[in-house]
Design an enzyme around this catalytic site. Structure first.
Site, PDB file in Angstrom:
ATOM      1  N   ASP A  60       0.732  -1.217  -0.097  1.00 10.01           N
ATOM      2  CA  ASP A  60       0.207  -0.036   0.174  1.00 10.01           C
ATOM      3  C   ASP A  60       0.860   1.232  -0.016  1.00 10.01           C
ATOM      4  OD1 ASP A  60      -2.378   1.406   0.067  1.00 10.01           O
ATOM      5  OD2 ASP A  60      -2.837   0.936   2.210  1.00 10.01           O
ATOM      6  N   GLU A  70       3.027   5.256  -3.629  1.00  9.40           N
ATOM      7  CA  GLU A  70       2.964   6.230  -4.794  1.00  9.40           C
ATOM      8  C   GLU A  70       4.400   7.185  -4.994  1.00  9.40           C
ATOM      9  OE1 GLU A  70      -0.884   4.599  -4.089  1.00  9.40           O
ATOM     10  OE2 GLU A  70       0.379   5.954  -2.517  1.00  9.40           O
TER      11      GLU A  70
END
Length: 794
Positions: free
Chosen positions: A426, A429
Site C-alpha cells: 500500500d 506512490e
C-alpha cells in the site's frame, strides 16, 4: 487500418515539442462569435495553466474568444500559429524553431525525430534533444529522456471510440471527448472523478470507423495530462522527458493488447489459489475478532481461500512487526489457516519510522547502514516526512539496487516470523502525509515548474516528497511515478504481490486493486470500467474492494457487490477502520446463501479463468474484456460497460442500480442481435466442477458443438503454484458429452488429443439442450448469467 505510409504522415503532421504547435486544418464551420477563428471543436489550448486572460493570451500570439461550449478553451492557437518547427536535413529529420515566441521559456532547438519499425506490428517515434545525454526508464523497449521543460503534442484521432489512460475513476469505458482533461501523476488519493489516482498509464486504444483498432503509448514518467477534444483530437502535455511514442497496429482490440504487452512485459501468471475469494478488513483490531469472522464464514459454508492482514496486525503500524498483545498467537493462527488450505497475505507500507529507540528496530537501522533512503536535494541527508508509524518516517528508494537487497532480506526474515504467502503493498506512490518533507520544498523551477499539469491541487509535492528530492536514478521530479518498479517479493513459488501504485509494465510482477473506493452505487458501477481499463494496461489481475472501502455499506449494495465481485479476476471483500463489518457471513442466512451460491459459480469456473490467465501470460491478451472487444464492428457495443466478458466466451451482466431486480434489456436489445447476426447458437452454457481446495478431484467438461458437429478449445492445468517455463495448452477437438479426467502429473497435465466420437457425438441442439437441462438440474441453480461460445470448450 493504419499502414506505414499513413503512420509516416501521422508522425510528421502532428508534431508539437516544447512550445511546438502544428498548424490546424481549416474549419468547415467557424465560431459565429469569432469570425475567421478556428472552429470550437478544433481548438487547442494555448494557456493550459489556470489564470488565462485576453492580455496574457494575445501576448503569446494566440487567439482569445469566449464560447458557451463547456470546457472549450478561450485562448487557443490560431490558424497561422507562429509556434512550430521547420524541417531541415536530408539524412535525418531535424526540426528547428520557426520563431522566437515561447510559452514557458527555454525552448529546445534543434530537435530530432526518429521513426523506427521495431516489429511488423509496432512503430516507435520519438522527439529528443540531440545535444544532451538523458535519463533512461528501466524498461527494455525504450529510452526516455528527462528534462524539466514543457512538451506538448496534438494529434487527431479517426473516431471518438477512445479507451484507456489512467489511473482515474472514469465514468465510462468509452471516453467523453468534449474537452475533458485527465492528469497522470501517482497520488495517494481515493477514487474521485477527474482526479489523478495511484498509477500512471499514458496508453490508449482507438477503434477506427472501419472497426480496426490501434493503440498508442507515450512512454514518459513525468507529471502529464491529456485533453480529449471533439475534433476528435488528443493533446498530450508533459513537463519532462521526451515525446517517446509507440504505436501498436492491431487490427483487433485483442491484437493491440497483445502487441502492447509484448513491448512492456507479459502479465505474470498468478497462483491458482489467488483466484479464490479473499477476505480482508482494516479494523479487526484483535485476533479474537478475526477468529470470530473466520468461524462465521465457516458456519455459513462460504468458500474463501485467502485471508488478508491490514496494518492493525502490526505493532504500532511498524513494518515487519506484529502486535504481540492484540494479535498474540498470530503465527500459530496463520499456520492453522494453512492447514485448512487457506493462504495468508500481509500488508507492508514503503516508509520506515526513524524514531524508535536505538537498537530496537532493525528495518531502520539496516536501511541506514545500507544507505537506501530517498534523500533531500543535497543528495546526502534522508528525506523525512510523516506516515502511519509513530514519529517521523524515511522513504526507501526502490530505484536503488541496494534497496531491493534490503527489502528482500527483511521480507525473508519476516517470513520466518509470520508464514505469509503474499505481500500487499500500500501507499507506494510514495505517500507522505505532508506536502513535501521537512522543512518544506524550496521555491525553485523543479518544485514549482512553469506549467503544472492538470493534477489535484496543481501541486507536485502534495501528499508525497518534494520533486527536487534525490533518488538513485535522479530527481524525484522524474522518477516519482517509477517508485513502484522494484517493490517485489522473491519466493520459491509464484509471487503474490498486490500493489496500489502501478506504472507501465507493472503487470509483469504484480496485480492491483482500485484503491480506497466508497460504499456507493456509483463506485459499484465504475468498478467495471476500472476492471476493463486495467486489462488494456496489461494488468489483468485486478479487482475493487467488494462492498466498498470507505463509509458503511448497506445490505442491498453489499449483496449486489458480492454478486459482481464474485467475477472480478481479483475477488476480495475489504473495508476501512471505523466502518461496520461487511463480510458475506455477517448479514444473516439469506445474504450468506446468495453469496455462497454466487461464489460457487466462480469456483466452478476457475479452470477456465486459470486458462485465461495462462493465455494472457503467454500471449499477452486480456482476461476481462468489453463486448466491444469481441463485437468491434457493432457500434452499439462500443459504449457498453455495464456487462463484461471473461475471455471470448463468458458474459457477466450484473445488476448495478439500487432497488432494481432486472438487468437493463442488455440481452434482448444488443446480445440477441449479436446472436442472430453470427449464429443463432453462438453462445451456450459450459459447466465445470472444480474447487480450489479439491484440485485432486476429477472434473468434467461439457463440449458444445457447432453446426458441423465439431468443437475445439484449450485448457491449462498444472500444480498451480510452481515457478517454471509453462508448457503448451491441452487442445482437444471432438463431440458432445466427452468427459475428461485430470491427470496425476504434479508438474501439469499437458498435451493434445481428440475427443472420442460415436454415441456421445451429436449435432442435435435438442439433444444438447436436454444434456444442458440435466446438468442444470443436477447443479440445482440457474447459471444463465454466464455464457460460453459454441465451437469452443473450456
Amino acid at each position: 487500418s493504419i499502414d506505414r505510409k499513413h503512420l509516416s504522415v501521422l508522425v510528421e503532421a502532428s508534431l508539437l515539442f516544447a512550445s511546438l504547435q502544428c498548424c490546424s486544418h481549416s474549419s468547415p464551420a467557424q465560431d459565429a462569435q469569432c469570425p475567421g477563428a478556428v472552429a470550437v471543436q478544433k481548438r487547442i489550448d494555448c494557456h493550459p495553466q489556470p489564470g488565462a486572460s485576453q492580455e496574457a493570451c494575445e501576448a503569446r500570439g494566440c487567439t482569445w474568444c469566449s464560447t458557451d461550449v463547456p470546457n472549450a478553451p478561450w485562448c487557443f492557437f490560431p490558424e497561422d500559429s507562429p509556434y512550430g518547427y521547420a524541417r531541415s536535413g536530408s539524412t535525418e529529420v531535424t526540426l528547428n524553431k520557426r520563431q522566437s515566441l515561447t510559452l514557458f521559456g527555454n525552448d529546445i532547438s534543434p530537435i530530432v525525430l526518429e521513426v523506427e519499425f521495431q516489429t511488423k506490428d509496432r512503430l516507435r517515434f520519438r522527439l529528443y534533444d540531440p545535444n544532451k545525454q538523458r535519463f533512461e526508464v528501466p524498461l527494455k523497449i525504450n529510452v526516455l529522456h528527462v528534462i524539466h521543460v514543457f512538451l506538448q503534442i496534438t494529434t487527431t484521432v479517426p473516431s471518438t471510440s477512445v479507451y484507456g489512460f489512467g489511473e482515474h475513476e472514469h465514468p465510462t469505458f468509452k471516453h467523453n471527448m468534449d474537452f475533458v482533461t485527465y492528469g497522470m501523476f501517482a497520488r495517494d488519493q481515493a477514487p474521485t472523478s477527474f482526479a489523478n489516482l495511484y498509477g500512471v498509464h499514458p496508453f490508449y486504444m482507438c477503434v477506427e470507423p472501419d472497426s480496426n483498432a490501434h493503440g498508442v503509448l507515450l512512454l514518459n514518467s513525468n507529471a502529464q495530462d491529456v485533453t480529449l477534444s471533439p475534433n476528435p483530437a488528443l493533446t498530450f502535455r508533459t513537463i519532462g522527458g521526451i515525446l517517446d511514442f509507440y504505436l501498436f497496429m492491431g487490427p483487433t482490440p485483442e491484437n493491440v493488447v497483445q502487441q502492447y504487452t509484448e513491448a512492456i512485459g507479459r502479465p505474470h501468471m498468478p497462483a491458482y489459489w489467488s483466484l479464490g475469494f479473499q477476505l480482508s478488513r482494516w479494523g479487526y483490531g484483535s485476533l479474537d475478532v478475526l477468529k470470530e469472522t473466520v468461524n462465521r464464514m465457516e458456519h455459513h459454508d462460504i468458500p474463501y481461500d485467502v485471508q488478508h492482514f491490514d496494518i492493525d496486525y502490526m505493532e504500532r503500524r511498524l513494518d515487519f512487526t506484529y502486535d504481540k498483545v492484540n494479535f498474540a498467537g498470530l503465527p500459530e493462527f496463520m499456520k492453522d489457516l494453512k492447514k485448512k488450505g487457506k493462504h495468508n497475505v500481509v500488508i507492508l507500507d514503503p516508509f520506515i519510522t526513524k524514531d524508535e529507540e536505538p537498537g530496537t528496530y532493525r528495518p531502520y537501522e539496516l536501511g541506514q547502514e545500507m544507505g537506501v533512503w530517498v534523500n533531500n536535494s543535497d543528495g546526502v541527508t534522508p528525506a523525512v516526512g510523516q506516515a502511519w508509524p509513530p514519529g517521523d518516517s524515511v522513504f526507501p528508494d526502490y530505484t536503488n539496487p541496494r534497496t531491493v537487497e534490503w527489502w528482500t532480506q527483511l521480507c525473508l526474515e519476516f517470513k520466518d516470523v509470520l508464514d505469509y504467502d503474499g505481500i500487499w503493498i500500500d501507499m507506494n506512490e510514495p505517500s507522505n502525509f505532508m506536502r513535501g518533507q521537512y522543512p518544506g520544498c524550496a521555491d525553485n523551477e523543479i518544485n514549482n515548474p512553469p506549467y503544472t499539469p492538470s493534477i489535484s491541487d496543481r501541486s507536485l509535492a502534495e501528499k508525497t516528497l518534494c520533486p527536487d528530492s534525490k533518488t538513485y536514478l535522479g530527481d524525484h521530479y522524474n522518477t516519482h511515478s517509477l517508485f513502484v518498479f522494484k517493490i517485489f517479493l522473491i519466493r520459491f513459488q509464484r509471487a503474490f504481490v498486490l500493489s496500489r501504485s502501478t506504472f507501465v509494465g507493472s503487470g509483469k510482477h504484480s496485480g492491483h486493486w482500485l484503491g480506497d473506493n466508497f460504499s456507493q452505487w456509483k463506485d459499484l458501477r465504475r468498478s467495471v470500467v476500472g476492471i476493463l481499463e486495467f486489462n488494456l494496461f496489461g494488468i489483468p489481475y485486478i479487482g475493487a474492494d467488494i462492498c466498498g472501502f470507505n463509509y458503511n455499506t448497506t445490505y442491498e449494495l453489499c449483496l449486489r457487490w458480492m454478486q459482481l465481485g464474485s467475477f472480478y479476476p481479483f475477488s476480495r471483500n475489504h473495508n476501512a477502520e471505523g466502518n461496520s463489518e461487511q463480510d458475506p457471513a455477517v448479514f444473516g442466512d439469506a445474504f450468506a446463501k446468495i453469496s455462497r451460491a454466487t461464489l460457487r459459480i466462480r469456483y466452478s469456473l476457475l479452470p477456465y479463468l486459470y486458462t485465461l490467465f495462462y493465455e494472457s501470460h503467454i500471449h499477452g491478451g486480456t482476461v476481462v474484456r468489453s463486448l466491444m472487444h469481441e463485437f468491434t464492428s457493432d457500434q452499439e457495443t462500443h459504449g457498453i460497460d455495464t456487462a463484461f466478458l471473461w475471455g471470448p466466451a463468458f458474459m457477466i451482466a450484473p445488476v448495478l442500480e439500487e432497488a432494481s431486480t432486472v438487468i437493463k434489456n442488455l440481452c434482448s436489445e444488443v446480445f440477441v442481435k449479436l446472436l442472430g447476426r453470427d449464429s443463432a447458437h453462438r453462445f451456450v452454457l459450459t459447466l465445470l466442477n472444480v474447487f480450489v481446495n479439491s484440485r485432486l478431484n476429477p472434473f468434467g467438461l461439457i463440449i458444445a458443438l457447432d453446426e458441423q458437429g465439431q468443437a475445439s478449445g484449450s485448457l491449462f492445468w498444472d500444480d498451480g503454484d510452481s515457478i517454471g517455463k509453462p508448457g503448451p495448452l491441452l487442445c482437444v477437438r471432438g463431440g458432445l458429452g466427452w468427459m475428461l479426467e485430470k491427470g496425476s502429473s504434479p508438474r501439469g497435465w499437458l498435451g493434445t488429443g481428440t475427443a472420442p466420437q460415436g454415441s456421445s457425438h451429436s449435432t442435435s441442439l435438442t439433444e444438447f439442450k436436454k444434456c444442458l437441462d440435466n446438468a442444470l438440474g443436477h447443479m440445482g441453480r440457474c447459471l444463465g448469467m454466464v455464457l460460453c461460445r459454441t465451437g469452443s470448450w473450456t
